[in-house]
Write an enzyme that holds these catalytic residues in place. Structure first.
Site, PDB file in Angstrom:
ATOM      1  N   SER A  82      12.481   0.136   1.030  1.00 19.68           N
ATOM      2  CA  SER A  82      11.927   0.431  -0.285  1.00 19.68           C
ATOM      3  C   SER A  82      11.050  -0.731  -0.756  1.00 19.68           C
ATOM      4  O   SER A  82      10.114  -1.116  -0.072  1.00 19.68           O
ATOM      5  CB  SER A  82      13.067   0.720  -1.263  1.00 19.68           C
ATOM      6  OG  SER A  82      12.583   1.255  -2.468  1.00 19.68           O
ATOM      7  N   ASP A 267      12.098   7.464   0.155  1.00 20.46           N
ATOM      8  CA  ASP A 267      12.633   6.112   0.011  1.00 20.46           C
ATOM      9  C   ASP A 267      13.784   5.827   0.979  1.00 20.46           C
ATOM     10  O   ASP A 267      14.765   6.558   1.030  1.00 20.46           O
ATOM     11  CB  ASP A 267      13.122   5.922  -1.430  1.00 20.46           C
ATOM     12  CG  ASP A 267      13.356   4.463  -1.763  1.00 20.46           C
ATOM     13  OD1 ASP A 267      14.197   3.835  -1.111  1.00 20.46           O
ATOM     14  OD2 ASP A 267      12.703   3.956  -2.692  1.00 20.46           O
TER      15      ASP A 267
END
Length: 884
Positions: A82, A267
């Site tokens: 991320s 993500d």
């Protein structure tokens, strides 16, 4: 302090694991900036223009501290998820290209700005923010990292995680035959640069080593790098998912053998926010040319200490529903971090590297212990053979099971002794088929005492995992005096010992390449088959013969032993000419030849693994490393006051508003970036050996002052801020952090017209997203809840007027709901007025409008009741008159 010309005697190689955290990417950018500054300063990398003018004082401080400590800091493995994946990707690309890191301060000032991610405002279908805008910013940042052909391109490995939306299932069965599915949404991608060693067939169809320089970080690969950045940071709802098609050749999980196709990914922090496992495996495969201290550094943008849960002092029936709901959302993040931490602890606790090296060292020092150890190992050899055979058969059958159509969750049975004896050829003549398996030594004591006599000089029968441990033992012993050297006593011996370790390290990489090739061949031949112990043993024998592993491994081990002896003798000669010796810190029996060196290693192997569990017999040694957690745990010594004590991560704007705070204000991002550098400096000072607590504290104060001056707003004529002004700037930010979210937001938007326009854009984007989510999919099965949600959204549009254009509300279906629009007119007008004038007033105005709507509804109901009563009364009178 030491002399300014102190040579570099120590190297610390960092393997970075960067956690996620949405807008806390800005803080992590500051840490990454400081890491890069330290590694360049300690390595003497100071090309013109590579260090910004404002960072020059900080660079020079790091340069002086590293030189005085005689150390060098380098980074060769990066693993990110991320927000951490974004910073890690930029850092790894800069390392690979031998170029300066992009100006992360500018990158995050622009890339993390809401107005940039929203405009030009298009019609979003699956996200609030524009992923394309973010992608453009990352591409621009990569473009600033040029290909530096003249710079040495160091080995770099980058791991990036993502989460698949379409996780394919793998079938499992329990111990009683019941079959069930388990989905796997994890994705892991690997980008590499360096010399790639593979064991493969050559043009003559024989197996040989192939060495080739390889890079995944060149300019031509920018599209894949940008896609990886966007994939790992596609935070749900904020950014839309992307296809992983271009990333398939870099995908490590799930493995290619499972045949999972490309998916839409988002993500990586959803399932794997701290990918430690692949980092430790990559450490093992690194070329070892110098004695290095390996550190796994975990960058996590949260305080190390966890406050008590909100529900700690409450009875179960006092816990509100939303408290339980929020806990359910948070806990999955705990699982992957806890699992990663437990994996690190397990590897550190189970490693017997030091025990093996210590025993080898004592054998080199004590001839009586050497003789006794070899004799005991010879006596234990028959039992060791059985344990090794059992472990190899267990490992091969486990690999076969993993490739099967259905994975059985019953324990893989260890081979019974009768089958082990059958495989080892017990009671059969020497010329029998299995009398001499090529992956287990014979029971003859000469296998240990004289491993390279006669035909054994060309055939290694101890297997690849043992070969790997033998080479690691030799490397560790050559590096040992250099690791303990703190006064430069062994500088004379440094050259030959390091060169010997480098040569043996090449052999270790060859053995690892052979291991990869053998495992691949085992899986290829085993696909779809069921093997008992005899079949698994025959398959192992076949693969080892086909790949000529016994012959190749014998050459590697023998060459390594000779390199070891040559390095030790040359180092001893140079030390003698210099008028010194190794003393008690290191020893070597000068009468050892190649047979004796390998025999000592094998004796250690037998003693350590005769009764070890199967996994320890066939698995390689865990890498030796220290663990450093780098987080915003401490306040700077420049603000060592009671009112700031213990703020930890609360000093960061990035934790505000559910970790989206740093997206809001550029000044907040400036503050978080500065704190990233300050926190980075605090922790990185611990990597410099020889600093006392007092020296470290003084160095931290000096560094923090220089960093604050570089990060604080410039003076009226563009000069760097004074130390006093820089400290006052950050102190003002700390005081803002002590405000509540409501007060902080109100202070930010007061009189800030541009910020209010951005807030309008966010609200409009959210409104459009909700409207689009009410539409049923054009193809594929319609979920059961879709029709209900479509109705909810359709009626919700009546209240979402301010956030949608009139064209969105002019349809036929909206005309059918005029009664609801008229009923909610006070609420809609209140929201619309606040939206146009001051979006921050929407909650208060909506509350007033809701009250007015409620009054209107009540009055309407009363009017309806009154009218109904009047009509009923009138009808009663008319009916009565007619009856009368």
């Amino acid at each position: 302090m030491t002399d300014a010309n102190t040579p570099t005697r120590h190297e610390t190689r960092l393997a970075l694991v960067l956690n996620g955290g949405v807008s806390l990417a800005v803080w992590m950018g500051g840490v990454t900036h400081e890491l890069d500054l330290l590694r360049r300063a300690s390595s003497g990398v100071d090309s013109p223009g590579a260090v910004a003018d404002e960072d020059r004082p900080v660079f020079e401080i790091w340069e002086r501290l590293a030189r005085n400590a005689g150390t060098k800091i380098s980074i060769d493995i990066v693993s990110g998820t991320s927000a951490g994946g974004l910073n890690g990707l930029l850092l790894a690309t800069a390392l690979a290209r031998g170029s300066a890191l992009p100006n992360l301060r500018s990158v995050w000032q622009e890339s993390a700005a809401l107005d940039q991610l929203l405009k030009p405002l298009t019609k979003p279908v699956n996200s609030v923010l524009r992923g394309q805008a973010f992608e453009e910013k990352m591409r621009a940042a990569l473009n600033t990292i040029g290909d530096c052909a003249a710079c040495p391109q160091q080995p770099v490995t980058l791991f990036i995680t993502a989460t698949a939306l379409d996780g394919r299932s793998k079938q499992f069965s329990d111990g009683f035959g019941a079959v069930f599915d388990v989905r796997d949404h994890r994705r892991l991608y690997r980008f590499q640069q360096g010399e790639r060693v593979t064991y493969t067939k050559n043009a003559r169809q024989t197996w040989d080593m192939k060495r080739k320089l390889h890079t995944d970080f060149d300019k031509a690969n920018d599209d894949c790098l940008v896609l990886a950045a966007r994939a790992t940071a596609s935070f749900p709802v904020a950014f839309g998912p992307v296809s992983e098609s271009l990333l398939m050749k870099y995908r490590q999980e799930p493995p290619a053998a499972l045949g999972f196709p490309a998916s839409c990914v988002m993500d990586g922090g959803v399932l794997n926010n701290a990918p430690f496992g692949p980092v430790l495996d990559a450490i093992t495969r690194r070329k070892i040319d110098l004695p290095v201290r390996r550190v796994v550094a975990f960058l996590v943008p949260s305080s190390g200490r966890i406050p008590p849960e909100d529900t700690k002092d409450r009875a179960c029936d006092e816990v509100k529903w939303f408290a339980a709901g929020m806990s359910a959302v948070r806990y999955p993040g705990e699982v992957n971090f806890r699992s990663g931490t437990e994996d690190l602890a397990k590897r550190l606790a189970s490693s017997i590297r030091d025990r093996q090296l210590e025993l080898f060292q004592r054998m080199a020092t004590d001839s009586d212990l050497d003789e006794t150890t070899r004799k005991v190992a010879s006596d234990l050899l028959p039992e060791y053979r059985r344990n090794r055979a059992r472990a190899v058969l267990y490992d091969v059958r486990k690999r076969m099971t993993a490739l099967g159509r259905v994975n059985c969750l019953a324990a893989t049975p260890e081979a019974e002794r009768k089958w082990v004896d059958e495989v080892l050829g017990a009671g059969r003549p020497e010329e029998g088929t299995w009398a001499r398996p090529n992956w287990v030594p014979r029971s003859d004591a000469s296998e240990i005492l004289r491993p390279f006599e006669g035909e054994r000089a060309t055939r290694w029968s101890w297997g690849l995992s043992t070969a790997e441990r033998v080479l690691q033992c030799l490397i560790g012993h050559l590096h040992q005096p250099l690791v303990v050297d703190r006064g430069g006593k062994f500088d004379t011996a440094r050259g030959p010992l390091s060169e010997g370790a480098r040569k043996i390290s090449e052999g270790l990489r060859d053995v690892l390449a052979m291991t990869d090739a053998a495992n691949l061949e085992l899986l290829t031949h085993a696909r779809g088959g069921e093997f008992a112990d005899d079949g698994a043993a025959r398959l192992c024998q076949r693969v080892f013969d086909d790949l000529a592993i016994p012959q190749k491994a014998a050459g590697i081990i023998l060459q390594a032993a000779n390199d070891y002896i040559e390095a030790v003798r040359e180092a001893t000669r140079l030390m003698s000419e210099d008028g010194s010796d190794f003393g008690t810190e290191w020893a070597y029996q000068g009468n050892w030849d190649a047979n004796s060196v390998v025999a000592a290693c094998l004796a250690v192997e037998v003693l350590c693994r005769t009764y070890a569990p199967p996994a320890e017999v066939v698995e390689p040694l865990a890498p030796q490393f220290d663990f450093l957690r780098l987080g915003p745990d401490n306040i700077s010594p420049l603000f060592d006051e009671d009112r700031y004590d213990g703020m930890g991560d609360r000093k960061l704007f990035g934790i505000k508003f559910e970790h989206f705070g740093a997206f809001i204000d550029p000044e907040w991002r400036r503050s978080d970036f500065a704190w990233g550098r300050l926190d980075g400096a605090h922790h990185l000072l611990y990597l410099l050996p020889g600093l006392s607590d007092q020296d470290r504290r003084s160095a931290e104060v000096e560094l923090h002052l220089a960093i604050l001056r570089a990060e604080a707003p410039r003076g009226p004529t563009g000069e760097l801020a004074t130390a006093r002004a820089a400290r006052a700037w950050m102190e003002g930010n700390l005081q803002k952090q002590q405000m509540s979210n409501h007060d902080l937001m109100e202070a930010f938007y007061r009189g800030n017209d541009r910020a209010k326009e951005t807030l309008k854009d966010v609200m409009e984007s959210v409104g459009r997203l909700l409207k689009e989510s009410g539409k049923q999919p054009a193809r594929g099965p319609v979920p059961r809840w879709a029709a209900v949600w479509e109705t909810v959204v359709a009626y919700g549009e009546c209240v979402l007027d301010p956030f949608l254009s009139k064209a969105d509300l002019a349809g036929k279906e909206n005309r059918k709901r005029r009664w609801l629009r008229r009923l909610t007119r006070p609420l809609r007008r209140a929201i619309s007025t606040a939206f146009q004038r001051d979006p921050t007033e929407i909650p208060r105005k909506a509350k007033e409008g809701l009250k007015q709507t409620a009054r209107t509804v009540v009055i309407g109901i009363l009017v309806v009741i009154a009218v109904a009563f009047a009509v009923a009364l009138a009808l009663g009178l008319v009916l009565g008159m007619r009856l009368g």
